[in-house]
Design an enzyme around this catalytic site. Structure first.
Site, PDB file in Angstrom:
ATOM      1  CB  CYS A  88       1.626  -0.073   3.743  1.00 40.71           C
ATOM      2  SG  CYS A  88       1.853  -1.473   4.777  1.00 40.71           S
ATOM      3  N   GLY A 144       0.856  -1.233   0.048  1.00 44.75           N
ATOM      4  CA  GLY A 144      -0.004   0.122  -0.036  1.00 44.75           C
ATOM      5  C   GLY A 144       0.899   1.256  -0.181  1.00 44.75           C
TER       6      GLY A 144
END
Length: 349
Positions: free
Chosen positions: A187, A184
């Site tokens: 992330c 992500g």
């Protein structure tokens, strides 16, 4: 210690090989897919793209906007019981028909869901049981418990990246397994823990495992452009979840920030310092943040982005001869590459 030397691929490592096509127009491509789920025995008919269950993406407003296109939203889990009840009881079925209720695996998460369900009856059709690490026995046991309690609800559970736990989750009661650790845009799991798996290979391997058991998978993370969404479907994903690509729109939520005369929206990972400070009073002493916060230029209504994603997906299908999204993986041959695009004039936007 051991090392796997087999090649693993990310979206940036491949391109579709074009093939002879009899399609005369992108408009003839059918992006709607119909699924029957292994455990709930329910069916759904939709464009299988899901807005991520982040509070700067998975909002009620996003559900309303994407619902008009027959797309899904995984709602973030921080709305109140009354808010969820109002949403799922709304008379406009396109708003909530494809919405996932998201929850964690703690006792209070389950209790909150039961309270919402007491107010909504059978209106909640999809649930997303979501944790960062889907490899714990506690998580698999919770999926089993939830399946026993709610046999007719379609369950999506994750996140994992390997075939063995994909199979374990499906056998435990999951209808859809969410695939992705670390890809992500906000992330930082790979940076903080060194754990992860190239997303395209994760999708290919987990899809193979799931389909052998009559289950489905959702590729979660790593898509930055419409071509990545197509590659996820080409690799065998039944659903694709998008976060950053849908962030910073009017419907996304996220605090508005004015800077140097320009308008931005905040976007952050749900394991970031910001999210944990907002919802848990800070980062617990036994853990570290695995997400970050960024400012993204405000992008206006979601409609233009939806059309870009769906238009790119239709175009991919015409290049490889797939009349339906369902046929895309069957028509896919990936070519390994060392360069995706010509960047002589800077990074493509």
């Amino acid at each position: 210690m051991r090392i796997e030397e087999e090649l693993k691929l990310d979206f940036k490592d491949v391109l579709f090989r074009p093939k002879r096509s009899t399609l005369g127009s992108r408009a003839k491509v059918d992006l709607v897919r119909e699924y029957t789920y292994r455990h709930s025995h329910a069916t759904s008919k939709s464009i299988p793209i899901i807005a991520a269950n982040m509070d700067t993406v998975g909002t009620f407003e996003m559900a309303s906007a994407l619902g008009k296109h027959g797309m899904h939203v995984a709602l973030h889990k921080h709305y109140g019981v009354d808010d969820y009840a109002k949403f799922f009881n709304a008379s406009n079925a396109t708003t909530h028909a494809h919405a996932f209720y998201s929850l964690g695996i703690l006792d209070h998460d389950l209790e909150k869901f039961k309270q919402v369900r007491n107010h909504t009856g059978d209106e909640i059709k999809f649930v997303c049981i979501d944790v960062a690490n889907g490899y714990t026995e506690t998580f698999i046991d919770f999926v089993k418990k939830f399946r026993d309690l709610f046999p007719t609800i379609t369950i999506m559970a994750g996140n994992v990246v390997t075939a063995d736990i994909t199979e374990a989750l499906i056998l435990a009661g999951a209808d859809i397994v969410k695939v992705g650790i670390g890809p992500g845009s906000v992330c930082t799991t790979r940076k903080m823990t060194g754990v992860g798996y190239p997303q395209l290979s994760a999708i290919i391997e987990c899809a193979d495992a799931a389909h052998g058991l009559g289950g489905h998978i959702c590729g979660d993370g790593g898509c930055t452009v419409p071509g990545d969404v197509a590659k996820a479907f080409g690799g065998g994903a039944d659903f694709v979840m998008l976060g950053g690509m849908l962030a910073a729109h009017d419907e996304s939520g996220g605090e508005i920030v004015q800077k140097d005369g320009k308008t931005y929206r905040k976007f952050y990972g749900m394991s970031s310092d910001v999210a944990m400070e907002k919802y848990a009073g800070g980062v617990a002493k036994y853990r570290a943040s695995e997400g970050k916060e960024v400012l993204l230029p405000a992008r206006g209504p979601i409609e233009n982005t939806v059309q870009e994603v769906l238009g790119g997906l239709r175009s991919t299908c015409t290049y490889v001869g797939a009349r339906k999204l369902k046929d895309l993986s069957k028509c896919t041959t990936f070519v390994r590459v060392s360069q995706q695009i010509n960047e002589v004039y800077g990074r493509a936007q």
